[in-house]
Design a protein around this motif. Sequence first.
Motif, PDB file in Angstrom:
ATOM      1  N   HIS A 242     -34.676  15.497  -2.588  1.00 28.43           N
ATOM      2  CA  HIS A 242     -33.702  16.397  -3.500  1.00 28.43           C
ATOM      3  C   HIS A 242     -32.295  16.214  -3.386  1.00 28.43           C
ATOM      4  N   GLU A 243     -31.888  16.147  -2.205  1.00 23.95           N
ATOM      5  CA  GLU A 243     -30.532  15.790  -1.690  1.00 23.95           C
ATOM      6  C   GLU A 243     -29.995  14.540  -2.378  1.00 23.95           C
ATOM      7  N   ARG A 244     -30.725  13.504  -2.337  1.00 25.29           N
ATOM      8  CA  ARG A 244     -30.368  12.075  -3.016  1.00 25.29           C
ATOM      9  C   ARG A 244     -30.036  12.319  -4.554  1.00 25.29           C
ATOM     10  N   THR A 245     -30.984  13.056  -5.008  1.00 24.55           N
ATOM     11  CA  THR A 245     -30.724  13.469  -6.392  1.00 24.55           C
ATOM     12  C   THR A 245     -29.589  14.233  -6.708  1.00 24.55           C
ATOM     13  N   LEU A 246     -29.333  15.202  -6.113  1.00 24.96           N
ATOM     14  CA  LEU A 246     -28.216  16.003  -6.307  1.00 24.96           C
ATOM     15  C   LEU A 246     -26.765  15.075  -6.203  1.00 24.96           C
ATOM     16  N   MET A 247     -26.944  14.221  -5.051  1.00 26.75           N
ATOM     17  CA  MET A 247     -25.590  13.502  -4.675  1.00 26.75           C
ATOM     18  C   MET A 247     -25.641  12.392  -5.998  1.00 26.75           C
ATOM     19  N   LEU A 248     -26.580  12.010  -6.769  1.00 29.09           N
ATOM     20  CA  LEU A 248     -26.447  10.934  -7.732  1.00 29.09           C
ATOM     21  C   LEU A 248     -25.918  11.747  -8.753  1.00 29.09           C
ATOM     22  N   LEU A 249     -26.339  13.018  -9.143  1.00 32.51           N
ATOM     23  CA  LEU A 249     -25.861  13.794 -10.443  1.00 32.51           C
ATOM     24  C   LEU A 249     -24.208  14.153 -10.032  1.00 32.51           C
ATOM     25  N   LEU A 250     -24.018  14.127  -8.786  1.00 31.24           N
ATOM     26  CA  LEU A 250     -22.434  14.362  -8.550  1.00 31.24           C
ATOM     27  C   LEU A 250     -21.464  13.239  -8.504  1.00 31.24           C
ATOM     28  N   ALA A 251     -22.154  12.050  -8.324  1.00 27.76           N
ATOM     29  CA  ALA A 251     -21.525  11.021  -8.644  1.00 27.76           C
ATOM     30  C   ALA A 251     -21.343  10.459  -9.929  1.00 27.76           C
ATOM     31  N   LEU A 252     -22.443  10.773 -10.731  1.00 27.03           N
ATOM     32  CA  LEU A 252     -22.173  10.519 -12.182  1.00 27.03           C
ATOM     33  C   LEU A 252     -21.212  11.510 -12.717  1.00 27.03           C
ATOM     34  N   PHE A 253     -21.265  12.611 -12.444  1.00 25.66           N
ATOM     35  CA  PHE A 253     -20.033  13.605 -12.923  1.00 25.66           C
ATOM     36  C   PHE A 253     -18.675  13.182 -12.517  1.00 25.66           C
ATOM     37  N   VAL A 254     -18.462  12.809 -11.436  1.00 29.78           N
ATOM     38  CA  VAL A 254     -17.132  12.504 -11.217  1.00 29.78           C
ATOM     39  C   VAL A 254     -16.752  10.911 -11.698  1.00 29.78           C
ATOM     40  N   GLY A 255     -17.732  10.273 -11.569  1.00 27.10           N
ATOM     41  CA  GLY A 255     -17.552   8.795 -11.969  1.00 27.10           C
ATOM     42  C   GLY A 255     -17.130   9.051 -13.585  1.00 27.10           C
ATOM     43  N   LEU A 256     -17.783   9.714 -14.369  1.00 26.31           N
ATOM     44  CA  LEU A 256     -17.644   9.786 -15.716  1.00 26.31           C
ATOM     45  C   LEU A 256     -16.435  10.348 -16.294  1.00 26.31           C
TER      46      LEU A 256
END
Length: 580
Positions: free
Chosen positions: A25-39
């Motif tokens: 779940h932590e890896r999933t949340l980190m991926l969502l954060l990376a997508l947010f900041v990246g986009l």
Amino acid sequence: MSLSTAISGERPFRALSSVSRALKHERTLMLLLALFVGLLSILPLARLVYAALVTNTGFDLARISDVLGGRRVMEATINTIWISLAATALATIAGTLAALLVGASDMKGRTAWVFGFVLPLMIPPQVIALAWIQAFSPASPVMSFFGLSLEPGMRHPLYSSGGIVLLLGIYNAPLVFLSVRANLRRVPAALVEAARAVGASPARATLGVILPLIRGGIFAGAALAFVSSIGNFGIQAMLGIPARVSTLITLIYRRLNSYGPSALNDMALLALLLAVLTIGGMAIAGWLSRMGDQRVDGASKPFQFPLGRWCLPITGLAWGYLLFALALPLSALAGSALVRGYGQPLNLETLTFENFSNALFHHEGIREAFFTSLWLTGLAVAVLVPVSVALGYFLSWRKGATPRMLYLSSQLAYALPGIIIGVAMILFFLRPIPLLGTSLYGTVWVILAAYMSNFLALALQPVLGGFSQIDRSLDEAAQVTGAGIFRRLKDIILPVLAPAAAASAILVFMTAINEIQTSVLLVSSRAQTIGPMIIFLEEAGSSTLAAAVGCLMVIVILSLMLISLTFAKRLPQGVLPWHD
């Protein structure tokens, strides 16, 4: 095998399985954060750099040389550098003196004075500029009351490069004040007392002991003031455009308004030049601050020099500064908003609340801009606060390269002048979005994207301070019992972090509701916000209506600042800049 043996054997397996699910779940949340900041931050800025250097014909060094070597660009660049340096010098002197007065003396009424000194930083720069313009205009209701107004037809003294420097210096002095005051709190009182014991006067102890120890904070504050001066569109536009004092930020605004999207490659190049100046200034100031960082181990108790017989005159000068820098322009702004026509003296015959009524209820453009700003800001807060809590969790307790990269990206988007983010958003969202087949350019959604990119770092500041006060064992215990990251954030961390999250929401709301630096290039006939409205009204000759809108902005900001003081004691020191 007995039943008890089987159960005891299953327990470690279940615990490991729970930990494995939690990590997933932590890896999933980190991926969502990376997508947010990246986009919203990384890709738009990368698109800006690409558009600045590469056109349809490829990399064209001759074009870059022609654009950057043009007379107007060179003139705007030189003006940007020297005006920002001069304003930084003024802000550094005023901010350092203010911090020494508050942090190293027994001045009376410090809490109220700090609130007043920091207040201009919270007020939108276009409101500050309008207030000062009206304070020193021939039609000023305040100056005419004292018989000090300018003669009709005289050139306004603030419509000049000197006027821009003055206002930028006053506006950014609180940034230096906050940085220096934080360093003053770390100066060991024992060193100051030792200097006093061998006969050093307060002035000698300040010059010989205190200033060398806090010069890192002075340089850091100067860097903040320099970056803020370069990117302050409100003051540079309100004073510089009428005075024909061109700077890079106003040149980008005027050219984009004149030529539209066809000039985006050239505007991207100018925005990149502005970014290079900003980052260069920050790098030099960071190097200077490291050279001047004289760290002393050990906690420090507060120290204060008694003002003695100088208490009354020094306190009088301090409050006199606030009267000049704050009360005079704001009272002139209110006076202009309370008369029927611009230039009329303020008396019982001319007194009216019609301008406020028009701004609140009758002017359709203002009303729509206000409600658009309100719901855009509310939505940005609703997204940024939980995102900052999640990112703060990884930055505080998980570390790693990815959270650090996301943090630095958010800091870069916040540090760069807002107009650069505006150009980046236009470039990134101008073309139709894949799969959706529609463009966000000219809509409120591109403004929302700019808000979330620009203000994520601001939302993070109180949250990171709040995490430093939370016992991590609570989170670890919940993780051992099998609670996932989302549940731990909701049930354990958020209740404890609530004051910091509330402070984060107020800071973002206060900054975004009246924002102009980023949105001035993104507003359109379909998407208006309240921040740029003052410039549009002033340009259209509706000065009294613009003054009324400015007064309403100040009232909203002041109310939010006062509300935040109700829970200031539950926050880490320094989270609320206006709380001493």
